[in-house]
Scaffold this motif. Sequence first.
Motif, PDB file in Angstrom:
ATOM      1  N   UNK A  34       0.822  -1.212   0.000  1.00  0.00           N
ATOM      2  CA  UNK A  34       0.000   0.000   0.000  1.00  0.00           C
ATOM      3  C   UNK A  34       0.855   1.260   0.000  1.00  0.00           C
ATOM      4  N   UNK A  35       1.907   1.255   0.827  1.00  0.00           N
ATOM      5  CA  UNK A  35       2.800   2.421   0.864  1.00  0.00           C
ATOM      6  C   UNK A  35       3.434   2.670  -0.502  1.00  0.00           C
ATOM      7  N   UNK A  36       3.901   1.602  -1.132  1.00  0.00           N
ATOM      8  CA  UNK A  36       4.534   1.738  -2.443  1.00  0.00           C
ATOM      9  C   UNK A  36       3.531   2.192  -3.499  1.00  0.00           C
ATOM     10  N   UNK A  37       2.316   1.672  -3.446  1.00  0.00           N
ATOM     11  CA  UNK A  37       1.318   2.071  -4.441  1.00  0.00           C
ATOM     12  C   UNK A  37       0.878   3.513  -4.217  1.00  0.00           C
ATOM     13  N   UNK A  38       0.766   3.931  -2.953  1.00  0.00           N
ATOM     14  CA  UNK A  38       0.426   5.332  -2.661  1.00  0.00           C
ATOM     15  C   UNK A  38       1.501   6.267  -3.205  1.00  0.00           C
ATOM     16  N   UNK A  39       2.762   5.908  -2.974  1.00  0.00           N
ATOM     17  CA  UNK A  39       3.885   6.718  -3.463  1.00  0.00           C
ATOM     18  C   UNK A  39       3.870   6.782  -4.994  1.00  0.00           C
ATOM     19  N   UNK A  40       3.592   5.661  -5.643  1.00  0.00           N
ATOM     20  CA  UNK A  40       3.511   5.593  -7.105  1.00  0.00           C
ATOM     21  C   UNK A  40       2.427   6.541  -7.620  1.00  0.00           C
ATOM     22  N   UNK A  41       1.244   6.506  -6.974  1.00  0.00           N
ATOM     23  CA  UNK A  41       0.134   7.352  -7.423  1.00  0.00           C
ATOM     24  C   UNK A  41       0.434   8.828  -7.215  1.00  0.00           C
ATOM     25  N   UNK A  42       1.073   9.181  -6.110  1.00  0.00           N
ATOM     26  CA  UNK A  42       1.419  10.581  -5.850  1.00  0.00           C
ATOM     27  C   UNK A  42       2.437  11.069  -6.883  1.00  0.00           C
ATOM     28  N   UNK A  43       3.456  10.264  -7.157  1.00  0.00           N
ATOM     29  CA  UNK A  43       4.492  10.642  -8.123  1.00  0.00           C
ATOM     30  C   UNK A  43       3.907  10.897  -9.511  1.00  0.00           C
ATOM     31  N   UNK A  44       2.868  10.150  -9.867  1.00  0.00           N
ATOM     32  CA  UNK A  44       2.280  10.265 -11.206  1.00  0.00           C
ATOM     33  C   UNK A  44       0.981  11.062 -11.220  1.00  0.00           C
ATOM     34  N   UNK A  45       0.685  11.674 -10.070  1.00  0.00           N
ATOM     35  CA  UNK A  45      -0.510  12.520  -9.922  1.00  0.00           C
ATOM     36  C   UNK A  45      -1.781  11.775 -10.322  1.00  0.00           C
ATOM     37  N   UNK A  46      -1.897  10.545  -9.849  1.00  0.00           N
ATOM     38  CA  UNK A  46      -3.080   9.735 -10.113  1.00  0.00           C
ATOM     39  C   UNK A  46      -4.042   9.855  -8.938  1.00  0.00           C
ATOM     40  N   UNK A  47      -5.323   9.874  -9.230  1.00  0.00           N
ATOM     41  CA  UNK A  47      -6.332   9.956  -8.182  1.00  0.00           C
ATOM     42  C   UNK A  47      -7.272   8.765  -8.347  1.00  0.00           C
ATOM     43  N   UNK A  48      -6.881   7.648  -7.775  1.00  0.00           N
ATOM     44  CA  UNK A  48      -7.656   6.425  -7.910  1.00  0.00           C
ATOM     45  C   UNK A  48      -8.293   6.071  -6.570  1.00  0.00           C
ATOM     46  N   UNK A  49      -9.500   5.558  -6.631  1.00  0.00           N
ATOM     47  CA  UNK A  49     -10.213   5.157  -5.421  1.00  0.00           C
ATOM     48  C   UNK A  49      -9.760   3.761  -5.033  1.00  0.00           C
ATOM     49  N   UNK A  50      -9.457   3.593  -3.754  1.00  0.00           N
ATOM     50  CA  UNK A  50      -9.082   2.279  -3.255  1.00  0.00           C
ATOM     51  C   UNK A  50     -10.367   1.525  -2.929  1.00  0.00           C
TER      52      UNK A  50
END
Length: 61
Positions: A34-50
Amino acid sequence: MKRLKGLEEIHKIMEMIYEEEKGLSAEQRVKKLRDESDRFMVERKLDLKRVKPKELKHTKA
């Protein structure tokens, strides 16, 4: 038998992941993922619902 270069790379990556996670509990692995996926989404400015597993609908194909 000829070894494929891409397949060897995948095996190396899988071995690295195994070595990083072999001492972790299931909960620790989930937290790390989860931490890695959150970091990935922030870096790529993605806004996905978990979506929680309870929210998934199981349908037959």
